[in-house]
Design a protein around this motif. Structure first.
Motif, PDB file in Angstrom:
ATOM      1  N   GLY A 184       0.616  -1.247   0.011  1.00  0.00           N
ATOM      2  CA  GLY A 184       0.007   0.042   0.092  1.00  0.00           C
ATOM      3  C   GLY A 184       0.908   1.180   0.026  1.00  0.00           C
ATOM      4  N   LEU A 185       1.733   1.212   0.647  1.00  0.00           N
ATOM      5  CA  LEU A 185       2.576   2.310   0.811  1.00  0.00           C
ATOM      6  C   LEU A 185       3.431   2.950  -0.294  1.00  0.00           C
ATOM      7  CD1 LEU A 185       4.050   2.015   4.634  1.00  0.00           C
ATOM      8  CD2 LEU A 185       2.788   3.838   3.858  1.00  0.00           C
ATOM      9  N   LEU A 186       3.888   1.591  -0.869  1.00  0.00           N
ATOM     10  CA  LEU A 186       4.785   1.929  -2.369  1.00  0.00           C
ATOM     11  C   LEU A 186       3.726   2.282  -3.397  1.00  0.00           C
ATOM     12  CD1 LEU A 186       6.903  -1.450  -2.357  1.00  0.00           C
ATOM     13  CD2 LEU A 186       7.384   0.592  -1.568  1.00  0.00           C
ATOM     14  N   ARG A 187       2.597   1.636  -3.304  1.00  0.00           N
ATOM     15  CA  ARG A 187       1.707   2.073  -4.521  1.00  0.00           C
ATOM     16  C   ARG A 187       1.297   3.532  -4.241  1.00  0.00           C
ATOM     17  NH1 ARG A 187      -2.429  -3.075  -4.445  1.00  0.00           N
ATOM     18  NH2 ARG A 187      -1.012  -4.543  -5.464  1.00  0.00           N
ATOM     19  N   ALA A 188       1.272   4.011  -2.993  1.00  0.00           N
ATOM     20  CA  ALA A 188       0.711   5.457  -2.907  1.00  0.00           C
ATOM     21  C   ALA A 188       1.815   6.267  -3.293  1.00  0.00           C
ATOM     22  CB  ALA A 188       0.259   5.547  -1.336  1.00  0.00           C
ATOM     23  N   HIS A 189       3.015   5.659  -3.362  1.00  0.00           N
ATOM     24  CA  HIS A 189       4.078   6.770  -3.718  1.00  0.00           C
ATOM     25  C   HIS A 189       4.509   6.723  -5.265  1.00  0.00           C
ATOM     26  CE1 HIS A 189       4.166   7.538   0.398  1.00  0.00           C
ATOM     27  NE2 HIS A 189       5.006   8.822   0.048  1.00  0.00           N
ATOM     28  N   GLY A 190       3.616   5.690  -5.972  1.00  0.00           N
ATOM     29  CA  GLY A 190       3.999   5.567  -7.565  1.00  0.00           C
ATOM     30  C   GLY A 190       4.748   4.355  -7.615  1.00  0.00           C
ATOM     31  N   ILE A 191       5.182   3.721  -6.858  1.00  0.00           N
ATOM     32  CA  ILE A 191       5.939   2.320  -7.221  1.00  0.00           C
ATOM     33  C   ILE A 191       5.001   1.092  -7.291  1.00  0.00           C
ATOM     34  CG2 ILE A 191       7.532   0.875  -6.423  1.00  0.00           C
ATOM     35  CD1 ILE A 191       8.951   3.076  -4.973  1.00  0.00           C
ATOM     36  N   PRO A 192       4.934   0.539  -8.611  1.00  0.00           N
ATOM     37  CA  PRO A 192       4.135  -0.620  -8.727  1.00  0.00           C
ATOM     38  C   PRO A 192       4.580  -2.016  -7.876  1.00  0.00           C
ATOM     39  CG  PRO A 192       5.047   0.160 -10.950  1.00  0.00           C
ATOM     40  CD  PRO A 192       5.475   0.860  -9.699  1.00  0.00           C
ATOM     41  N   ALA A 193       3.674  -2.367  -7.024  1.00  0.00           N
ATOM     42  CA  ALA A 193       3.804  -3.553  -6.034  1.00  0.00           C
ATOM     43  C   ALA A 193       2.942  -4.639  -6.188  1.00  0.00           C
ATOM     44  CB  ALA A 193       3.843  -2.814  -4.902  1.00  0.00           C
ATOM     45  N   ARG A 194       3.336  -6.070  -6.023  1.00  0.00           N
ATOM     46  CA  ARG A 194       2.351  -6.767  -5.907  1.00  0.00           C
ATOM     47  C   ARG A 194       2.622  -7.638  -4.364  1.00  0.00           C
ATOM     48  NH1 ARG A 194       4.558  -9.669 -11.353  1.00  0.00           N
ATOM     49  NH2 ARG A 194       6.744 -10.347 -10.712  1.00  0.00           N
ATOM     50  N   TYR A 195       1.631  -8.314  -4.269  1.00  0.00           N
ATOM     51  CA  TYR A 195       1.499  -9.431  -3.067  1.00  0.00           C
ATOM     52  C   TYR A 195       1.970 -10.636  -3.375  1.00  0.00           C
ATOM     53  CZ  TYR A 195      -0.695 -11.519   0.885  1.00  0.00           C
ATOM     54  OH  TYR A 195      -0.989 -12.296   2.302  1.00  0.00           O
ATOM     55  N   VAL A 196       2.779 -11.422  -2.906  1.00  0.00           N
ATOM     56  CA  VAL A 196       3.329 -12.616  -3.181  1.00  0.00           C
ATOM     57  C   VAL A 196       3.021 -13.574  -1.948  1.00  0.00           C
ATOM     58  CG1 VAL A 196       5.377 -14.133  -3.992  1.00  0.00           C
ATOM     59  CG2 VAL A 196       5.141 -11.543  -4.659  1.00  0.00           C
ATOM     60  N   SER A 197       2.382 -14.759  -2.352  1.00  0.00           N
ATOM     61  CA  SER A 197       1.742 -15.901  -1.313  1.00  0.00           C
ATOM     62  C   SER A 197       3.043 -17.114  -1.741  1.00  0.00           C
ATOM     63  CB  SER A 197       0.544 -16.332  -1.515  1.00  0.00           C
ATOM     64  OG  SER A 197       0.165 -17.226  -0.806  1.00  0.00           O
ATOM     65  N   GLY A 198       3.253 -17.922  -0.720  1.00  0.00           N
ATOM     66  CA  GLY A 198       4.224 -19.162  -1.051  1.00  0.00           C
ATOM     67  C   GLY A 198       4.521 -19.679   0.403  1.00  0.00           C
ATOM     68  N   TYR A 199       5.633 -20.152   0.323  1.00  0.00           N
ATOM     69  CA  TYR A 199       6.320 -20.848   1.504  1.00  0.00           C
ATOM     70  C   TYR A 199       7.404 -20.358   1.684  1.00  0.00           C
ATOM     71  CZ  TYR A 199       2.962 -24.195  -0.370  1.00  0.00           C
ATOM     72  OH  TYR A 199       1.762 -24.783  -0.924  1.00  0.00           O
ATOM     73  N   LEU A 200       7.969 -20.479   3.006  1.00  0.00           N
ATOM     74  CA  LEU A 200       9.418 -20.186   3.611  1.00  0.00           C
ATOM     75  C   LEU A 200       9.710 -21.345   4.331  1.00  0.00           C
ATOM     76  CD1 LEU A 200      11.470 -18.022   4.177  1.00  0.00           C
ATOM     77  CD2 LEU A 200       9.982 -17.464   6.409  1.00  0.00           C
ATOM     78  N   TYR A 201      10.922 -21.609   3.898  1.00  0.00           N
ATOM     79  CA  TYR A 201      11.850 -22.557   4.920  1.00  0.00           C
ATOM     80  C   TYR A 201      12.452 -21.722   5.888  1.00  0.00           C
ATOM     81  CZ  TYR A 201      15.197 -26.430   5.748  1.00  0.00           C
ATOM     82  OH  TYR A 201      15.903 -27.432   6.468  1.00  0.00           O
ATOM     83  N   PRO A 202      12.121 -21.951   7.323  1.00  0.00           N
ATOM     84  CA  PRO A 202      12.522 -21.024   8.133  1.00  0.00           C
ATOM     85  C   PRO A 202      13.872 -21.036   8.560  1.00  0.00           C
ATOM     86  CG  PRO A 202      11.280 -22.954   9.236  1.00  0.00           C
ATOM     87  CD  PRO A 202      11.194 -23.186   7.692  1.00  0.00           C
ATOM     88  N   LYS A 203      14.618 -22.078   8.433  1.00  0.00           N
ATOM     89  CA  LYS A 203      15.899 -22.222   8.945  1.00  0.00           C
ATOM     90  C   LYS A 203      16.893 -21.588   7.852  1.00  0.00           C
ATOM     91  CE  LYS A 203      15.998 -26.001  11.837  1.00  0.00           C
ATOM     92  NZ  LYS A 203      16.625 -27.354  12.390  1.00  0.00           N
ATOM     93  N   ARG A 204      17.859 -20.708   8.211  1.00  0.00           N
ATOM     94  CA  ARG A 204      18.898 -20.148   7.253  1.00  0.00           C
ATOM     95  C   ARG A 204      19.724 -21.183   6.508  1.00  0.00           C
ATOM     96  NH1 ARG A 204      19.242 -14.541   6.948  1.00  0.00           N
ATOM     97  NH2 ARG A 204      17.993 -13.471   8.558  1.00  0.00           N
ATOM     98  N   GLN A 205      20.117 -22.352   7.395  1.00  0.00           N
ATOM     99  CA  GLN A 205      20.983 -23.353   6.953  1.00  0.00           C
ATOM    100  C   GLN A 205      20.404 -24.620   7.550  1.00  0.00           C
ATOM    101  OE1 GLN A 205      23.427 -23.149   4.726  1.00  0.00           O
ATOM    102  NE2 GLN A 205      23.419 -20.713   4.676  1.00  0.00           N
ATOM    103  N   GLY A 206      19.602 -25.068   6.589  1.00  0.00           N
ATOM    104  CA  GLY A 206      18.737 -26.408   7.209  1.00  0.00           C
ATOM    105  C   GLY A 206      19.627 -27.642   6.882  1.00  0.00           C
TER     106      GLY A 206
END
Length: 279
Positions: A184-206
């Protein structure tokens, strides 16, 4: 760096009685795109149903199915094998003049327009005016970091219908809220932005071969000459631990499982995500 991940995502609904008919859409299949290759994917339903696949307007693979017989529970299991090798380096940027030009504004009009979940008022947008004095890429990055620093990540503090403005008023939310607010903040200032849904592997080094509890996760991508992904919840670029499933204007475009049915009231079954690093 490249990883290979096996993902098992289980979700669904339990009914207070019998559902006699339902039509459903599942957005639970990771995309194949630069830096991410989906080697295998399968969506299974219980009760069993014939499924159809198509890509929606935003390029997300949708698995649709209907059930025309009585059932007390709907369970959907998505299994995927994905290779990730995403560069976290900031791409070359376009100047503000390119973002404000007619070509960019026409091409990305839908990703510059506020939605109910991403709309912010002028006072809130003004909170990051000083950050926007930098060039676009740096301004976007600083804005995402500002959201991370000012809105606390508190699991269970908001729901799927909570908008960016409400999350700001609470000064807390979940990954969905931090993504909505950043967009919302990026769009309000003229920067195209999109919402991304997915998965996160929570450990930095699994450890290779270890299965751990993963997360359904949300982050953002913005366009300042090229698309770039950033995770405001964790204040890190979207990298090899992030697996993209769906993109859109906000959460309503990427809901993992939604549908309509005839029957008794439903309760969400919950979500389980298991991720195994294979390489």
């Amino acid at each position: 760096m490249s990883w290979r991940l096996r993902i098992r995502h289980v979700t669904g609904f339990t009914y207070d009685g019998t559902a006699h008919a339902s039509y459903n859409e599942a957005r639970m299949t990771p995309m194949s795109l630069p830096g991410q290759n989906t080697l295998y994917s399968h969506v299974e339903t219980h009760p069993a149903a014939t499924t159809w696949r198509y890509r929606d307007y935003w390029g997300t693979q949708v698995t649709s199915f209907d059930l025309q017989r009585g059932h007390q529970q709907l369970k959907v299991t998505a299994t995927s094998l994905v290779e990730t090798a995403v560069s976290e380096t900031l791409p070359p940027e376009a100047p503000w003049s390119a973002l404000r030009g007619g070509d960019a504004r026409d091409l990305y009009a839908e990703l510059l327009t506020p939605t109910r979940l991403t709309e912010v008022d002028d006072e809130l947008a003004g909170q990051v005016d000083d950050l926007m004095r930098a060039e676009p890429t740096r301004a976007a990055l600083r804005t995402a970091e500002w959201v991370h620093d000012t809105v606390a990540y508190v699991p269970g503090s908001t729901g799927v219908q909570t908008g960016a403005q409400e999350a700001w008023a609470l000064r807390k939310g979940v990954c969905q809220d931090l993504a909505h607010l950043t967009v919302g903040l990026l769009r309000a200032h003229g920067i195209p932005a999109r919402y991304v849904s997915g998965y996160l592997y929570p450990k930095r080094q699994g450890s290779v071969g270890e299965t751990i509890e993963g997360q359904s996760h949300a982050w953002v991508e913005w366009w300042c000459g090229e698309w770039y992904g950033y995770d405001p919840t964790n204040a890190v670029p979207a990298g090899h631990r992030h697996v993209v499933v769906a993109r859109g204007r906000d959460y309503a475009d990427v809901t993992p499982l939604k549908g309509v049915y005839h029957g008794a009231p439903a309760t969400h079954l919950g979500v389980t995500v298991e991720i195994t690093r294979l390489a």
